[in-house]
Design an enzyme around this catalytic site. Structure first.
Site, PDB file in Angstrom:
ATOM      1  N   LYS A 179      13.148  77.215  40.146  1.00  0.00           N
ATOM      2  CA  LYS A 179      12.101  78.058  40.738  1.00  0.00           C
ATOM      3  C   LYS A 179      11.663  79.098  39.715  1.00  0.00           C
ATOM      4  O   LYS A 179      12.409  80.005  39.364  1.00  0.00           O
ATOM      5  CB  LYS A 179      12.593  78.777  41.991  1.00  0.00           C
ATOM      6  CG  LYS A 179      11.416  79.402  42.733  1.00  0.00           C
ATOM      7  CD  LYS A 179      11.797  80.549  43.618  1.00  0.00           C
ATOM      8  CE  LYS A 179      11.970  81.851  42.895  1.00  0.00           C
ATOM      9  NZ  LYS A 179      10.733  82.411  42.297  1.00  0.00           N
TER      10      LYS A 179
ATOM     11  N   GLU B 204      22.722  85.958  34.483  1.00  0.00           N
ATOM     12  CA  GLU B 204      22.305  86.727  33.313  1.00  0.00           C
ATOM     13  C   GLU B 204      21.428  87.841  33.852  1.00  0.00           C
ATOM     14  O   GLU B 204      20.312  87.596  34.304  1.00  0.00           O
ATOM     15  CB  GLU B 204      21.573  85.797  32.347  1.00  0.00           C
ATOM     16  CG  GLU B 204      21.552  86.326  30.939  1.00  0.00           C
ATOM     17  CD  GLU B 204      20.324  87.167  30.676  1.00  0.00           C
ATOM     18  OE1 GLU B 204      20.425  88.401  30.863  1.00  0.00           O
ATOM     19  OE2 GLU B 204      19.296  86.606  30.313  1.00  0.00           O
TER      20      GLU B 204
ATOM     21  N   GLU C  65      17.595 100.447  34.080  1.00  0.00           N
ATOM     22  CA  GLU C  65      16.766  99.568  33.255  1.00  0.00           C
ATOM     23  C   GLU C  65      15.292  99.852  33.580  1.00  0.00           C
ATOM     24  O   GLU C  65      14.855  99.660  34.714  1.00  0.00           O
ATOM     25  CB  GLU C  65      17.123  98.120  33.605  1.00  0.00           C
ATOM     26  CG  GLU C  65      16.428  97.095  32.769  1.00  0.00           C
ATOM     27  CD  GLU C  65      16.918  95.667  33.087  1.00  0.00           C
ATOM     28  OE1 GLU C  65      17.057  95.337  34.275  1.00  0.00           O
ATOM     29  OE2 GLU C  65      17.142  94.906  32.133  1.00  0.00           O
TER      30      GLU C  65
HETATM   31  P1  NAI Z   1      13.974  89.751  40.369  1.00  0.00           P
HETATM   32  O1  NAI Z   1      15.402  89.742  40.019  1.00  0.00           O
HETATM   33  O2  NAI Z   1      13.592  90.095  41.762  1.00  0.00           O
HETATM   34  O3  NAI Z   1      13.330  88.314  40.078  1.00  0.00           O
HETATM   35  C1  NAI Z   1      13.876  87.321  39.264  1.00  0.00           C
HETATM   36  C2  NAI Z   1      13.760  85.965  39.957  1.00  0.00           C
HETATM   37  O4  NAI Z   1      14.564  85.954  41.128  1.00  0.00           O
HETATM   38  C3  NAI Z   1      12.364  85.601  40.417  1.00  0.00           C
HETATM   39  O5  NAI Z   1      12.171  84.218  40.247  1.00  0.00           O
HETATM   40  C4  NAI Z   1      12.396  85.937  41.907  1.00  0.00           C
HETATM   41  O6  NAI Z   1      11.487  85.203  42.667  1.00  0.00           O
HETATM   42  C5  NAI Z   1      13.813  85.549  42.262  1.00  0.00           C
HETATM   43  N1  NAI Z   1      14.358  86.215  43.441  1.00  0.00           N
HETATM   44  C6  NAI Z   1      14.036  87.429  43.960  1.00  0.00           C
HETATM   45  N2  NAI Z   1      14.784  87.687  45.041  1.00  0.00           N
HETATM   46  C7  NAI Z   1      15.603  86.632  45.213  1.00  0.00           C
HETATM   47  C8  NAI Z   1      16.639  86.316  46.151  1.00  0.00           C
HETATM   48  N3  NAI Z   1      16.973  87.152  47.125  1.00  0.00           N
HETATM   49  N4  NAI Z   1      17.288  85.156  46.017  1.00  0.00           N
HETATM   50  C9  NAI Z   1      16.975  84.317  45.024  1.00  0.00           C
HETATM   51  N5  NAI Z   1      16.024  84.542  44.124  1.00  0.00           N
HETATM   52  C10 NAI Z   1      15.340  85.700  44.198  1.00  0.00           C
HETATM   53  O7  NAI Z   1      13.215  90.680  39.376  1.00  0.00           O
HETATM   54  P2  NAI Z   1      11.795  91.391  39.604  1.00  0.00           P
HETATM   55  O8  NAI Z   1      11.650  91.934  40.976  1.00  0.00           O
HETATM   56  O9  NAI Z   1      10.773  90.440  39.186  1.00  0.00           O
HETATM   57  O10 NAI Z   1      11.910  92.623  38.622  1.00  0.00           O
HETATM   58  C11 NAI Z   1      12.534  93.821  39.046  1.00  0.00           C
HETATM   59  C12 NAI Z   1      13.368  94.404  37.955  1.00  0.00           C
HETATM   60  O11 NAI Z   1      14.413  93.497  37.628  1.00  0.00           O
HETATM   61  C13 NAI Z   1      12.663  94.637  36.642  1.00  0.00           C
HETATM   62  O12 NAI Z   1      12.021  95.856  36.593  1.00  0.00           O
HETATM   63  C14 NAI Z   1      13.796  94.573  35.674  1.00  0.00           C
HETATM   64  O13 NAI Z   1      14.422  95.826  35.611  1.00  0.00           O
HETATM   65  C15 NAI Z   1      14.726  93.565  36.276  1.00  0.00           C
HETATM   66  N6  NAI Z   1      14.578  92.220  35.672  1.00  0.00           N
HETATM   67  C16 NAI Z   1      15.486  91.818  34.773  1.00  0.00           C
HETATM   68  C17 NAI Z   1      15.350  90.604  34.159  1.00  0.00           C
HETATM   69  C18 NAI Z   1      16.331  90.132  33.156  1.00  0.00           C
HETATM   70  O14 NAI Z   1      16.036  89.226  32.401  1.00  0.00           O
HETATM   71  N7  NAI Z   1      17.511  90.675  33.104  1.00  0.00           N
HETATM   72  C19 NAI Z   1      14.218  89.742  34.406  1.00  0.00           C
HETATM   73  C20 NAI Z   1      13.328  90.228  35.434  1.00  0.00           C
HETATM   74  C21 NAI Z   1      13.510  91.432  36.010  1.00  0.00           C
END
Ligand code: NAI
Length: 801
Positions: free
Chosen positions: A193, A267, A398
């Site tokens: 996804k 990660e 972050e």
């Molecule tokens: P997120 O962690 O919500 O999204 C990452 C992925 O997880 C997306 O594909 C999303 O659709 C999916 N996702 C969201 N909720 C989920 C759930 N309950 N169960 C399974 N999958 C789920 O990150 P978001 O909201 O896009 O960004 C928020 C903050 O997260 C950013 O500001 C940043 O600080 C951090 N982040 C860190 C990343 C990294 O590579 N360590 C990457 C993206 C965001």
């Protein structure tokens, strides 16, 4: 006459836009909307739902894509399940050919993919063209190699099954490659996804899968948001979840998968230190900061977002940095001379703005460049916040945007303390011309990746992943492929036989207990073993243990929460065990074997009396425990790391480091042998351990106290807390100072431990109530134990002038 120098300083760059016509034509062809890719075919959302995907630099709609629901996930998992038997049965060589073809096709479409990625995410074309897409191809080539070698390199392993993979928006295609390439190489099938902000390159990848003739169902792509991701995580047909994203969602996933038997690699976020010592090449370090925090608009999990600058050079460094920041070009991501593109979405921009304001309110000095921002689109200026308090929000949270926070330090020790003052542990960058100092700091920084005089270097041949709340598991290299394999003995394990736990005695601990004359005498109450001392339990309670004939046999101290805390404290203090030579640890373990051997008969008699086995079979268990101790003593100085073949003029050291304090919860089956089989590998590689022995047969183990006392095991290295195993296990799993936990016991107990681990995202290795043949040379011992007892730190050391 104008001087050349003046001309160079005032000269404006003309626009150098990359053509987007191929991508626009592709998007036009899909003007009706993109659908999921399931079972080798395009498939509309079962409930017809969709959402818009936007170009963040232009604020225009790029496409409409299907929003996946539980039914779509169900169809995709079913397709992956159907495809699994044939895909996993292919030879590694056959799978290698597919992966090789994918790599070639990525290269053949590299400009298309680079442009598409820039438009979808807002990142500069210079980066997608030179970094993202070449790394995607490299990842598939590298893993074509692992597919080829899988049978010879991992003979006793097989694929896990169906892998659910959830990726973020910051490196959409690269994260897809990091997930799909190792999974397929190992023989798994996947349901992936992509992030809701950036699903388009995954759809272009689906086309590549069709072009290379990848069998239907091997790769399935379901579009959607967090709810779609949650449905994938919850699906019972999924055997492993691999996730990259925020720590918050990672924690939800840990909780949601607890007890399900699904494997997990996470990660997560970071707040990585960028440490500059006063003897560093300051101009080089300034360029390093540019790559650390202004690469990809700072939307990088391993961004060097916390600058730690040695006090004497701080003002000079900030001045140089600000000068350099003014030269960064912000604007159209498709312009080849753009350094800083667009932030992925308005919600992310708002989050960055809010956090910077918070930083200002908390006393930080906010400085930002003077360049104007484009009139439309989500843009944010490169920003530096100095005089930041280490405990302030911006120093801890972050930001995930082009914002560096800076603070100063005086001594190397202070730098290390500040670097480690965060729940995260993803990466670190260390700048000094003194290689001794940089390597010393690299060893002490708690981070999965350390770059010396460099930053943000990636390669498929090196593992990437974090310590602490940055998650667990590695992507890339040998350590990465192991995340998609399961040992044959592990897959074959059946549920363990249940053993009745001992009865709880209400009586306070007594000095002695009666026993039938036929049994070996028990003339004392077994206590706890904490910090090298036998200690009475805090509760003041003990439990009666019965022999096989049902007669009271002895009493076991009932440890409680406070005893676990004391034991963890003792283990935390015993740091020298992790830093003595491996030879030294081996000597101690050999000595344990020697002293256990001297009491072989006594241990055998006790084991036989307690458990339903003959003296002969008990003697076999004790002999096996002695042999196993020898085995891990032998391994202590041999479980070493690797030098990965990555970039030219770089040494990439992959070092297996002990976790620190480990919790180990032991099963009832083969109580002495299982205890030794679990605790010894952890000790051999330098961990300090808090162990909870078998509940029913603790007395078979507790006499080890004397063996430990006489074998030069330093105080605090091994602590043993007997009592109600399930209760103590949860306390151990919740303890923040415990970095990893192993649990061998019941299925509900495994679930409780995994759930409790979500607190500080500690790594866990549980048996889900399945038994293990502790006598087996494959299942009862092996490199798998040593691997789970360590985490790999990759240290990148460039060389040359
Ligand atoms: P997120 O962690 O919500 O999204 C990452 C992925 O997880 C997306 O594909 C999303 O659709 C999916 N996702 C969201 N909720 C989920 C759930 N309950 N169960 C399974 N999958 C789920 O990150 P978001 O909201 O896009 O960004 C928020 C903050 O997260 C950013 O500001 C940043 O600080 C951090 N982040 C860190 C990343 C990294 O590579 N360590 C990457 C993206 C965001």
């Amino acid at each position: 006459m104008p001087r050349v120098k003046d001309i160079l300083q005032t000269m404006e760059y003309g626009p150098a836009p990359e053509a987007d016509d191929h991508v626009v034509a592709w998007l036009d062809r899909h003007a009706d909307g993109f659908t999921h890719y399931i079972d080798g075919a395009y498939s509309a959302a079962r409930d017809g739902a969709s959402f818009a995907v936007t170009d963040p630099a232009r604020s225009v709609r790029l496409a409409t894509v299907a929003q996946g629901g539980a039914d779509d996930i169900d169809a995709a998992v079913a397709a992956a399940r159907r495809a699994f038997p044939r895909w996993s049965a292919l030879s590694g060589h056959a799978r290698a050919r597919y992966l090789y073809a994918i790599a070639r096709h990525v290269q053949k479409r590299e400009r298309f993919l680079a442009v598409l990625e820039s438009m979808d995410n807002g990142k500069p074309i210079r980066e997608t063209r030179d970094i993202d897409i070449p790394l995607v191809a490299r990842h598939f080539y590298h893993h074509a190699g692992w597919a080829e070698l899988i049978e010879s390199e991992f003979p006793a392993f097989g694929p896990i099954g169906v892998c659910g993979q959830i990726i973020p928006w910051n490196f959409p295609l690269l994260m897809l490659a990091w997930k799909i390439a190792p999974a397929l190489a190992a023989g798994n099938t996947v349901v992936l996804k992509p992030a809701e902000f950036t699903p388009l390159s995954a759809l272009a990848f689906a086309e590549i899968c069709r072009e290379v003739g990848l069998p239907a169902g091997v790769v399935n792509i379901v579009l959607g948001d967090g709810a779609t991701g949650a449905a994938l995580v919850a699906h019972p047909g999924v055997d492993k979840i691999a996730f990259t994203g925020s720590t918050e969602v990672g924690r939800h996933i840990r909780e949601a998968t607890a007890g399900s038997g699904k494997r997990l690699s996470l990660e997560l976020g970071g707040k990585s230190p960028f440490i500059v010592f006063d003897d560093a090449d300051l101009d080089g370090a300034v360029e390093g900061v540019v790559d650390a925090i202004w690469f990809n608009q700072g939307e990088v999990c391993c961004a060097g977002s916390r600058l730690l600058i040695q006090e004497g050079v701080a003002e000079r460094f900030y001045a140089k940095l600000k000068r350099r920041m003014e030269t960064l070009r912000i604007g159209d991501p498709l312009d080849k001379s753009t350094d800083i593109g667009a932030i992925v979405a308005p919600v992310q921009l708002a989050r960055i703005e809010e956090l910077v304001e918070q930083g200002r309110r908390e006393g930080g000095r906010v400085w930002t460049v003077s360049a104007p921002l484009p009139a439309v689109g989500c843009f944010y200026r490169p920003t530096l916040i100095t005089e930041v308090d280490p405990a302030s929000t911006v120093a801890q949270v972050e930001i995930f945007g082009p914002v560096a926070v800076a603070m100063t330090f005086r001594t190397p020790d202070e730098a290390i303390a500040l670097a480690n003052n965060t729940p995260y542990g993803l990466a670190a960058s260390i700048w000094s011309e003194n290689i001794n100092l940089t390597l010393d700091v690299a060893a002490k920084v708690k981070a999965g990746v350390v770059w010396i005089n460099s930053t943000n270097l990636f390669d498929a041949g090196a593992g990437f992943g974090g310590y602490k709340e940055s998650g667990f598991g590695r992507e890339g290299g040998r350590e990465g492929i192991l995340e998609y394999l399961v040992a044959d003995w592990d897959r074959a394990a059946a549920p363990a036989a249940e053993v009745a736990p001992f009865a709880l005695s209400a009586a306070p601990a007594a000095g002695t207990v009666g026993h039938p004359a036929t049994l070996p005498p028990i003339d004392r109450t077994a206590k706890l073993y904490i910090g090298g001392k036998q200690t009475r339990p805090d509760s003041g309670y003990s439990a009666t243990v019965f022999d096989v004939a049902g007669a009271p046999f002895g009493q076991v101290a009932l440890g409680n929460r406070k005893d676990i805390r004391n034991a963890v404290e003792a283990a935390a203090k015993a740091t020298s065990w992790s830093s003595v030579t491996a030879h030294n640890r081996a000597q101690v373990l050999y000595y344990v074997a020697e002293n256990l051997s001297a009491r072989e008969a006594e241990f055998s008699r006790r084991l036989a009396a307690l458990t339903a086995q003959s003296l002969e079979s008990a003697a076999r268990e004790v002999a096996a425990a002695i042999a196993r101790t020898f085995w891990y003593a032998a391994w202590a100085d041999k479980f070493d790391g690797a030098v990965h073949a990555t970039k030219s003029r770089h040494v990439t050291l992959a070092i297996p480091e002990p976790w620190g304090v480990m919790g180990i919860v032991c099963p009832d089956e083969a109580p002495l042998l299982a205890f030794v089989s679990l605790v010894l590998p952890a000790l051999a590689v330098g961990n300090r351990v808090v162990a909870i022995p078998s509940q029913a047969y603790a007395l078979a183990v507790l006499d080890l106290y004397q063996v430990l006392d006489t074998s030069d095991v330093p105080p605090g290295v091994l602590n043993i807390v007997s009592g109600e195993r399930e209760v103590l296990a949860t306390v151990l799993a919740q303890h923040d100072e415990v970095a990893a936990i192993w649990y061998a016991g019941s299925a509900p107990g495994s679930a409780a431990v995994e759930r409790a681990c979500a607190g500080n995202m500690k790594a866990s290795w549980v048996n889900h109530g399945r038994g293990r043949d502790w006598f087996s040379a494959h299942a009862g011992q092996g490199r798998e134990y040593l691997r789970h007892a360590t985490q790999v730190k990759n240290i990148w050391v460039p060389y040359g002038e």
